[in-house]
Design an enzyme around this catalytic site. Structure first.
Site, mmCIF file in Angstrom:
data_model
loop_
_atom_site.group_PDB
_atom_site.id
_atom_site.type_symbol
_atom_site.label_atom_id
_atom_site.label_comp_id
_atom_site.label_asym_id
_atom_site.label_seq_id
_atom_site.Cartn_x
_atom_site.Cartn_y
_atom_site.Cartn_z
ATOM 1 N N SER A 114 -24.163 11.380 -22.047
ATOM 2 C CA SER A 114 -23.006 12.125 -21.541
ATOM 3 C C SER A 114 -23.395 13.527 -21.076
ATOM 4 O O SER A 114 -24.305 14.141 -21.624
ATOM 5 C CB SER A 114 -21.968 12.303 -22.645
ATOM 6 N N ASP A 172 -17.694 15.209 -16.855
ATOM 7 C CA ASP A 172 -17.812 13.977 -17.628
ATOM 8 C C ASP A 172 -18.819 13.106 -16.912
ATOM 9 O O ASP A 172 -18.812 13.033 -15.674
ATOM 10 C CB ASP A 172 -16.455 13.275 -17.701
ATOM 11 N N ARG A 222 -20.964 2.376 -22.190
ATOM 12 C CA ARG A 222 -22.031 3.047 -22.946
ATOM 13 C C ARG A 222 -22.084 2.430 -24.333
ATOM 14 O O ARG A 222 -21.045 2.097 -24.901
ATOM 15 C CB ARG A 222 -21.686 4.534 -23.011
ATOM 16 N N ASP A 256 -7.458 12.868 -22.406
ATOM 17 C CA ASP A 256 -7.747 11.458 -22.686
ATOM 18 C C ASP A 256 -8.707 11.229 -23.850
ATOM 19 O O ASP A 256 -8.721 10.169 -24.451
ATOM 20 C CB ASP A 256 -8.314 10.771 -21.426
ATOM 21 N N HIS A 257 -9.513 12.236 -24.171
ATOM 22 C CA HIS A 257 -10.561 12.019 -25.172
ATOM 23 C C HIS A 257 -10.094 12.236 -26.616
ATOM 24 O O HIS A 257 -10.803 11.872 -27.540
ATOM 25 C CB HIS A 257 -11.740 12.971 -24.899
HETATM 26 FE FE1 SF4 Z 1 -13.368 7.968 -21.655
HETATM 27 FE FE2 SF4 Z 1 -15.893 8.474 -21.038
HETATM 28 FE FE3 SF4 Z 1 -15.208 6.172 -22.207
HETATM 29 FE FE4 SF4 Z 1 -14.538 6.615 -19.740
HETATM 30 S S1 SF4 Z 1 -16.629 6.465 -20.541
HETATM 31 S S2 SF4 Z 1 -13.206 5.796 -21.313
HETATM 32 S S3 SF4 Z 1 -14.110 8.802 -19.735
HETATM 33 S S4 SF4 Z 1 -15.076 8.225 -23.076
#
Ligand code: SF4
Length: 795
Positions: A674, A195, A477, A130-131
């Site tokens: 993170s 994560d 974040r 996903d990243h």
């Molecule tokens: Fe991806 Fe982390 Fe953003 Fe969630 S917080 S979408 S896991 S990068």
């Protein structure tokens, strides 16, 4: 003709959608889909309850416990052997039920697990790609691009998954935490994930903790996983959210109260009558962002909305079992919390947090003044919703209810508008129920089911380099550089509903609760409050079949793991050298860091993510975001051997090549953010055996320990002021290092009044190393210890 048909069809979808908003679905009337095989995801409740009763009786004399304590203690590696648990002191040895990893962090985990020499993982494990998908054209197009640009990484992870019996979710299938919530989380389970937003699963009653890769290796290799027994913050929720307030506002508000450090060393446990008013996915949002206050994790007790969500996602066998063990899945009556915070949901108003830190929390009614006072340009360049934090069906249906109102009145967003579905299941359900069409009609761009802009994977074309601008996101974040690599992008966090409504105004000072826009007829238009279904009336649509994970029952030892020999993104790891057995002498302070130093500052994401599997290459980003206290510059330090200034990674490499080990001196909460294992791996690789800080963020402190770096904490906070870059450091107390025993740091530095002369003095530092962790340090890393144990058992 075809066009008329499609317009009519879309009107129909629109009408149906609006009708569906008239009433909130009665959860008991939702269709119950065919259950899936839940054998690997249902916790062994009988065993857990038995373990808990042993611990509760032996250690606590039967006294009541909080839910978090119950779940943790039920997962003790050996409940009969532990004699005492002191929160904040005792290291618990735990046995997680599951491990989940994303594509960026899992590369190093797999490279390490390969060194452990095991045939398959000891606990069910999943990998989620996903990243590494950059948001640009949107949806499947971006996935296709990533499949080319990151092919070697995906091939590597897929082959390793097959070899070790790991479920592999390919790029485009969804974001790790959404997939975990939809498929793996279970009330009362304990899982770890590489994560920091792993706590998302707390919305489904799971204790889910974000860890570094080395911890994941522990669980996968059947080694007890260690966690310092956390204290528990009880958050009592009463009342019921009003129309505009959403679960996101609970955590945005709490972040303002607790700050980014307030949750450190604690689990946040929610209780009170208010919890029964929240959806399961809403609770997941709240738990997800508990990471922003530094909490170990967050958790909710088992509720009826969890039951509904489990059933809707084909896991009613889990729901049924959980119902039978309902008393295990909530706090005991009169359980003691170390701190209690009460939030009245009925009084909560929407909040906007930021910029640059998630704890700068402003109620919406005061936000316009806040913007004006700061002199910021009253413009929102982009609104982004979705991500692992906020892409539930409920989020999307509430957002669509707002967009449908604007559409009716011919009002379009003034800012760019992006939507990130959390999984292919959500994407497919949104499409079937007409939400996507409505969002696209106003120009919304649906991105791939992936992290994208949330982690800096965003190819922005609407601003110049370093242009000051503001964006509003429903992500979790918002540190500088996080979303687009531009330090001048002010990133504000809000609920998806508020982000969407404000995107239509394109102004930071717009308050959708009180202000109006102008409709297509020039009349004032004000949004009515959002509404939407908690779960889809017609059940979740299955995502596309090719996004289903690989089905595994066991490892396949004959599978060859694919690592191209000329790769600049993957590199086999070499074990770190073991401790030389002596005190340290002649270490140099590479940098004295001033202020906030998150793992983003220590190991930047964005374009660097692609080197996650190549330690040598990614180390070129080490500490490039750190502010040097000596010269007030970012990523500029003096090389004491040459007398010249250089970048931090350059000077660190120079010292390494000249056999000089170095240390970092840091301020408070070093390594917050993170769970980025590379932030520890890289400093170790470049020659750093010790970091001295005023305080450490929990996950990063453990990561440093795992990699054989000793995290020391100033005993006297002001001693931070005595050190400078280039100082020469020796230790007294590494030989005979013991838990709780201080280490003396001897500092030799140039005299301020005569640079040719030196002064020497001692300061005291403390540490949080357990006996096990001291073994990691001695062996050079935790992995070295695992490998040596594997070897000795196979002889
Ligand atoms: Fe991806 Fe982390 Fe953003 Fe969630 S917080 S979408 S896991 S990068």
């Amino acid at each position: 003709m075809a066009q008329t048909q499609s317009i009519n069809q879309s009107r129909l979808i629109h009408l149906n959608f609006r009708r569906s908003l008239a009433t909130i679905t009665d959860q008991s009337k939702l269709p119950i889909p065919e259950p899936k095989d839940c054998s690997k995801i249902t916790p062994n409740y009988a065993k857990l309850v038995e373990n808990l009763s042993i611990v509760q009786k032996r250690i606590f004399g039967g006294q009541p416990l909080t839910l978090a304590e119950k779940i943790l203690y039920a997962h003790l590696w050996n409940p009969k052997e532990i004699n005492k648990i002191v929160k904040g002191e005792t290291y618990l040895q735990l046995k997680p039920d599951r491990v989940a990893m994303q594509d960026a962090s899992s590369q190093t985990v797999i490279l390490q697990f390969m060194l452990a020499g095991m045939p398959e993982t000891a606990v069910p494990t999943s990998i989620h790609c996903d990243h590494l998908i950059e948001a640009y054209e949107g949806g499947d197009k971006d996935v296709k691009t990533a499949e080319v640009t990151s092919k070697e990484i995906f091939d590597f992870l897929k082959s390793a998954s097959e070899k070790y019996g790991i479920e592999f979710w390919k790029p485009g299938s969804g974001i790790i935490h959404q997939i975990v919530l939809e498929n793996y989380a279970a009330p009362g389970a304990l899982m770890i994930g590489t994560d920091s937003h792993t706590p998302n699963a707390g919305g489904l009653g799971t204790i889910a903790i974000g860890v570094g890769g080395a911890d994941a290796v522990d669980a996968m290799a059947d080694i007890p996983w260690e966690l310092k027994a956390p204290k528990i913050i009880g958050v009592k929720l009463i009342g019921k959210l009003n129309d505009w307030a959403s679960p996101k506002d609970v955590i945005l508000h709490l972040a303002g109260k607790l700050t980014v450090r307030g949750g450190t060393g604690h689990i946040i446990e929610y209780f009170g009558t208010g919890i029964e008013t929240l959806s399961c996915t809403g609770m997941a949002t709240i738990c997800n962002m508990g990471a922003e206050v530094g909490a170990t994790t967050s958790v909710f007790p088992f509720t009826s909305s969890m039951h509904s969500y489990l059933s809707a996602t084909r896991r009613h066998p889990v729901a049924k079992q959980a119902t039978s063990y309902a008393s295990y899945l909530k706090a005991d009556v009169n359980a003691h919390y170390d701190q209690i915070i009460e939030i009245n949901l009925s009084e909560l108003e929407p909040h906007i947090n930021g910029p640059f830190t998630p704890d700068l929390s402003t109620p919406l009614s005061k936000f316009a003044d806040f913007v004006t006072k700061n002199g910021w340009k009253d413009e929102i360049k982009a609104g982004l919703i979705g991500s692992c934090t906020n892409s539930s069906y409920q989020d999307m249906s509430r957002v669509t209810s707002l967009v449908a109102q604007a559409l009716d009145k011919g009002v379009n967003p003034k800012s760019d508008f992006f939507i990130t579905p959390g999984s292919d299941q959500i994407r497919a359900t949104m499409e079937r129920d007409g939400q996507t069409e409505i969002l696209q009609k106003v120009g919304g761009r649906v991105l791939a089911n992936a992290c994208g802009p949330c982690i800096g994977q965003w190819k922005r074309t609407d601003i110049q380099e370093n242009e000051e601008n503001a964006i509003l996101t429903s992500f979790n974040r918002n540190f500088k550089n996080r979303n687009d690599g531009n330090p001048s992008t002010m990133n504000f966090l809000a609920s998806p509903e508020i982000v969407t409504a404000m995107t239509f105004a394109g102004r930071l000072t717009f308050n959708p609760l009180t202000d109006t826009l102008v409709d297509k007829d020039g009349k004032p238009f004000q949004f009515s409050s959002p509404s939407g279904d908690e779960l889809p009336k017609h059940g979740f649509e299955k995502g596309r079949e090719f996004y289903e994970p690989t089905q595994v029952s066991a490892g396949n030892p004959s599978t060859q793991i694919v690592i191209p020999s000329d790769s600049n993104r993957l590199q086999l790891l070499e074990p770190f050298p073991i401790w030389h057995g002596s005190e340290f002498h002649g270490l140099r302070v590479l940098i004295k860091v001033k202020g906030k130093c998150t793992t983003d500052h220590i190991s930047a994401a964005g374009r660097w993510l692609k080197f996650k599997g190549h330690l040598e290459n990614i180390s070129n980003n080490t500490l490039i975001g750190a502010l040097n206290a000596d010269n007030e510059k970012v990523n500029v330090v003096r090389n004491v051997l040459t007398g010249e200034d250089g970048s931090i990674p350059e000077v660190a490499r120079y010292y390494k090549e000249n056999n000089i080990q170095w240390i970092v001196v840091a301020d408070h909460n070093y390594g917050e953010g993170s769970a980025r294992e590379h932030a520890a791996l890289q400093v170790r690789y470049l020659g750093c055996p010790i970091i001295i800080a005023r305080s450490f963020a929990r996950i990063h402190e453990t990561n440093l320990k795992k990699q054989g770096v000793l995290p020391l904490i100033f005993k006297n906070d002001d001693d931070y002021n005595l050190l400078s870059g280039g100082d020469i450091i020796s230790t007294v107390g590494i030989i005979g290092l013991e838990p709780g025993k201080d280490v003396t740091i001897r500092i030799r530095k140039e005299k301020s009044d005569d640079k040719k002369k030196f002064e020497e003095f001692d300061i005291l530092t403390k540490h949080t190393m357990s006996e096990n962790q001291i073994e990691w340090f001695v062996m050079g890393s935790a992995l070295n210890l695992i490998a040596s144990k594997q070897k000795s058992t196979s002889i």
